[in-house]
Design a protein around this motif. Structure first.
Motif, PDB file in Angstrom:
ATOM      1  N   ILE A 217     -24.183  19.199  39.737  1.00 11.33           N
ATOM      2  CA  ILE A 217     -24.578  20.606  39.826  1.00 11.33           C
ATOM      3  C   ILE A 217     -23.805  21.318  40.929  1.00 11.33           C
ATOM      4  O   ILE A 217     -23.673  22.551  40.927  1.00 11.33           O
ATOM      5  N   THR A 218     -23.253  20.549  41.865  1.00 12.60           N
ATOM      6  CA  THR A 218     -22.507  21.131  42.979  1.00 12.60           C
ATOM      7  C   THR A 218     -21.059  21.460  42.628  1.00 12.60           C
ATOM      8  O   THR A 218     -20.364  22.095  43.432  1.00 12.60           O
ATOM      9  N   LEU A 219     -20.585  21.038  41.455  1.00 11.79           N
ATOM     10  CA  LEU A 219     -19.197  21.304  41.076  1.00 11.79           C
ATOM     11  C   LEU A 219     -19.065  22.763  40.649  1.00 11.79           C
ATOM     12  O   LEU A 219     -19.699  23.198  39.687  1.00 11.79           O
ATOM     13  N   PRO A 220     -18.251  23.558  41.336  1.00 15.07           N
ATOM     14  CA  PRO A 220     -18.047  24.947  40.907  1.00 15.07           C
ATOM     15  C   PRO A 220     -17.505  24.991  39.483  1.00 15.07           C
ATOM     16  O   PRO A 220     -16.530  24.313  39.158  1.00 15.07           O
ATOM     17  N   LEU A 221     -18.138  25.797  38.640  1.00 12.64           N
ATOM     18  CA  LEU A 221     -17.817  25.819  37.219  1.00 12.64           C
ATOM     19  C   LEU A 221     -17.685  27.261  36.746  1.00 12.64           C
ATOM     20  O   LEU A 221     -18.564  28.088  37.001  1.00 12.64           O
ATOM     21  N   LEU A 222     -16.574  27.550  36.086  1.00 16.72           N
ATOM     22  CA  LEU A 222     -16.305  28.892  35.582  1.00 16.72           C
ATOM     23  C   LEU A 222     -15.821  28.819  34.139  1.00 16.72           C
ATOM     24  O   LEU A 222     -14.967  27.998  33.809  1.00 16.72           O
ATOM     25  N   LEU A 223     -16.376  29.677  33.299  1.00 17.69           N
ATOM     26  CA  LEU A 223     -15.870  29.868  31.951  1.00 17.69           C
ATOM     27  C   LEU A 223     -15.193  31.226  31.890  1.00 17.69           C
ATOM     28  O   LEU A 223     -15.802  32.250  32.185  1.00 17.69           O
ATOM     29  N   VAL A 224     -13.903  31.223  31.525  1.00 19.31           N
ATOM     30  CA  VAL A 224     -13.170  32.467  31.305  1.00 19.31           C
ATOM     31  C   VAL A 224     -12.925  32.576  29.801  1.00 19.31           C
ATOM     32  O   VAL A 224     -12.165  31.787  29.232  1.00 19.31           O
ATOM     33  N   ALA A 225     -13.592  33.515  29.171  1.00 19.72           N
ATOM     34  CA  ALA A 225     -13.489  33.678  27.726  1.00 19.72           C
ATOM     35  C   ALA A 225     -12.749  34.956  27.390  1.00 19.72           C
ATOM     36  O   ALA A 225     -12.727  35.908  28.179  1.00 19.72           O
ATOM     37  N   ARG A 241     -24.244  29.217  28.151  1.00 18.53           N
ATOM     38  CA  ARG A 241     -25.063  29.710  29.260  1.00 18.53           C
ATOM     39  C   ARG A 241     -26.388  28.965  29.344  1.00 18.53           C
ATOM     40  O   ARG A 241     -26.909  28.727  30.439  1.00 18.53           O
ATOM     41  N   ALA A 242     -26.939  28.584  28.196  1.00 15.78           N
ATOM     42  CA  ALA A 242     -28.175  27.805  28.199  1.00 15.78           C
ATOM     43  C   ALA A 242     -27.934  26.385  28.702  1.00 15.78           C
ATOM     44  O   ALA A 242     -28.770  25.808  29.406  1.00 15.78           O
ATOM     45  N   GLN A 243     -26.775  25.821  28.351  1.00 18.73           N
ATOM     46  CA  GLN A 243     -26.453  24.465  28.778  1.00 18.73           C
ATOM     47  C   GLN A 243     -26.090  24.392  30.253  1.00 18.73           C
ATOM     48  O   GLN A 243     -26.350  23.389  30.916  1.00 18.73           O
ATOM     49  N   ALA A 244     -25.429  25.430  30.769  1.00 20.34           N
ATOM     50  CA  ALA A 244     -24.934  25.431  32.154  1.00 20.34           C
ATOM     51  C   ALA A 244     -25.311  26.744  32.829  1.00 20.34           C
ATOM     52  O   ALA A 244     -24.442  27.584  33.091  1.00 20.34           O
ATOM     53  N   PRO A 245     -26.584  26.943  33.108  1.00 17.37           N
ATOM     54  CA  PRO A 245     -27.016  28.227  33.688  1.00 17.37           C
ATOM     55  C   PRO A 245     -26.433  28.504  35.064  1.00 17.37           C
ATOM     56  O   PRO A 245     -26.414  29.655  35.511  1.00 17.37           O
ATOM     57  N   HIS A 246     -25.940  27.470  35.738  1.00 20.19           N
ATOM     58  CA  HIS A 246     -25.365  27.651  37.069  1.00 20.19           C
ATOM     59  C   HIS A 246     -23.910  28.103  37.009  1.00 20.19           C
ATOM     60  O   HIS A 246     -23.327  28.486  38.031  1.00 20.19           O
ATOM     61  N   ALA A 247     -23.286  28.047  35.823  1.00 18.95           N
ATOM     62  CA  ALA A 247     -21.873  28.372  35.702  1.00 18.95           C
ATOM     63  C   ALA A 247     -21.646  29.876  35.780  1.00 18.95           C
ATOM     64  O   ALA A 247     -22.481  30.675  35.343  1.00 18.95           O
ATOM     65  N   GLU A 248     -20.495  30.238  36.327  1.00 17.29           N
ATOM     66  CA  GLU A 248     -20.058  31.629  36.259  1.00 17.29           C
ATOM     67  C   GLU A 248     -19.366  31.847  34.920  1.00 17.29           C
ATOM     68  O   GLU A 248     -18.681  30.953  34.419  1.00 17.29           O
ATOM     69  N   THR A 249     -19.548  33.015  34.333  1.00 19.59           N
ATOM     70  CA  THR A 249     -18.859  33.345  33.086  1.00 19.59           C
ATOM     71  C   THR A 249     -18.212  34.710  33.210  1.00 19.59           C
ATOM     72  O   THR A 249     -18.816  35.645  33.737  1.00 19.59           O
ATOM     73  N   VAL A 250     -16.984  34.801  32.740  1.00 19.69           N
ATOM     74  CA  VAL A 250     -16.236  36.062  32.744  1.00 19.69           C
ATOM     75  C   VAL A 250     -15.609  36.232  31.368  1.00 19.69           C
ATOM     76  O   VAL A 250     -14.988  35.302  30.842  1.00 19.69           O
ATOM     77  N   ALA A 251     -15.778  37.413  30.779  1.00 20.74           N
ATOM     78  CA  ALA A 251     -15.128  37.739  29.510  1.00 20.74           C
ATOM     79  C   ALA A 251     -14.011  38.734  29.792  1.00 20.74           C
ATOM     80  O   ALA A 251     -14.265  39.808  30.350  1.00 20.74           O
ATOM     81  N   ILE A 252     -12.793  38.371  29.453  1.00 19.88           N
ATOM     82  CA  ILE A 252     -11.636  39.228  29.695  1.00 19.88           C
ATOM     83  C   ILE A 252     -11.476  40.192  28.521  1.00 19.88           C
ATOM     84  O   ILE A 252     -11.271  39.762  27.375  1.00 19.88           O
ATOM     85  N   ALA A 253     -11.576  41.468  28.793  1.00 19.88           N
ATOM     86  CA  ALA A 253     -11.470  42.489  27.745  1.00 19.88           C
ATOM     87  C   ALA A 253     -10.086  42.467  27.100  1.00 19.88           C
ATOM     88  O   ALA A 253      -9.086  42.166  27.750  1.00 19.88           O
TER      89      ALA A 253
END
Length: 281
Positions: A217-225, A241-253
C-alpha cells in the motif's frame, strides 16, 4: 544533462535487450517500458524531459521489438516480459520508478508485485487489470495488418493514420525508427510477427487483479489514461479505482491509448510532477 548512451542487458532467457540511458547517473532511476509494437524510441521526448529534471532514465526495446533479440522460444507472454524487466532491474542494481505503457505497464505491474523491493513507484500508462477487450483487439488488429509490409513510408504512415487519425499531421520520417527494410525492399514493422501469434491468456485479467492487490500500500501508484482511450474506458477506470482506491488517476484530454504520443507535453508534465512528489531526487 548526461548524453544518451546505448546499453545492453540480458533477458531472462539469455537474449540481448538493447536500450538507451541518459541523465545524471546519481539521479533517481526511472525505467520507461514501451507498449506492444513500439520501441524504446516511443519514449524519446519523455526521457529527455525526465533527464533534464535530474533523473537517470533507462528505456529498452522489449524482446522481439526494435533492436533487441527475438525470443528463441517465441515466448512473448506477459510473464516473460515481466521476467525480463526483473533481469534488467537486477543488472542495474538499484530500485527504480517503473513507467509502463500497455504491454510495458503489465510487465511493470508483474515485476513490482514479484519483487516490491525493486520498485520505488509504479506508473501504469493506459492499462489496468480489467482493460476493455475490444480496445485491445483493435490494437492487435492493427499489428496483424499488412504482413507483407509497405512499399513506401507514405503507405506505412497511411496505416497509422487509419488507426489513429490524430497522427495525421505527424512527420512520417519518425516512423522509420519503428520500421525495418527487408531483403525484398519492403518496409515492415520492427517486431517479430510471433509477438501477436497467440491470443492473450484468458486468465490475464484475474492474474493482474491479484498482482495489483498484492502491491504494498506504500508503493506510489499512478494511472495515466487517455481520456479518449478504448482500452481504459469508463468502466475499466471505475473497476481500477475500486481495486486500488489509494492510486492517483489522471485522464489526459484529447489522448487515446497512445497517451505519450498523442499528448507528450501533458504526459511529461504529469509524470514529472508525480515523481517529484513521490521519490526524492
Amino acid at each position: 544533462m548526461t548524453a544518451a548512451a546505448e546499453v545492453v542487458f540480458t533477458s531472462a532467457e539469455g537474449g540481448r535487450l538493447v536500450g538507451t540511458r541518459m541523465g545524471p547517473e546519481t539521479g533517481p532511476l526511472v525505467l520507461l517500458l514501451h507498449g506492444g509494437g513500439q520501441t524504446r524510441h516511443a519514449w524519446a521526448r519523455a526521457a529527455i524531459r525526465l533527464a533534464e529534471e535530474g533523473y537517470h532514465v533507462v528505456r529498452y526495446d522489449a524482446r522481439g521489438h526494435g533492436d533487441s533479440d527475438w525470443s528463441a522460444t517465441t515466448d512473448y507472454s506477459m510473464t516473460a516480459h515481466g521476467a525480463d524487466l526483473l533481469a534488467v532491474l537486477r543488472a542495474l542494481g538499484r530500485p527504480a520508478a517503473l513507467v509502463g505503457a500497455s504491454m510495458g505497464g503489465i510487465a511493470s505491474l508483474l515485476a513490482a508485485a514479484e519483487a516490491p523491493e525493486c520498485a520505488r513507484a509504479l506508473v501504469l500508462v493506459d492499462i489496468v487489470p480489467g482493460f476493455a477487450a475490444k480496445g485491445v483487439e483493435r490494437v492487435r488488429a492493427f499489428m496483424r495488418a499488412n504482413p507483407e509490409g509497405f512499399a513506401s513510408l507514405d503507405e506505412a504512415a497511411a496505416a497509422v493514420r487509419a488507426y489513429n487519425p490524430a497522427r495525421a499531421a505527424k512527420n512520417p520520417e519518425g516512423l522509420m525508427r519503428n520500421l525495418r527494410k527487408g531483403d525484398d525492399g519492403r518496409l515492415r514493422w520492427h517486431w517479430d510477427p510471433q509477438v501477436i501469434g497467440k491470443k492473450p491468456d484468458p486468465g490475464l485479467t484475474e492474474m493482474l487483479s491479484a498482482k495489483l492487490a498484492s502491491l504494498p500500500i506504500t508503493l506510489p501508484l499512478l494511472l495515466v489514461a487517455g481520456a479518449d482511450s478504448d482500452v481504459v474506458d469508463a468502466e475499466a477506470l471505475e473497476r481500477f479505482r475500486a481495486q486500488a482506491p489509494h492510486a492517483e488517476t489522471v485522464a489526459i484530454a484529447r489522448a487515446g491509448h497512445m497517451v505519450a504520443g498523442d499528448r507528450n507535453d501533458a504526459f511529461g508534465d504529469t509524470i514529472a510532477a508525480f515523481l517529484k512528489r513521490t521519490i526524492r531526487r
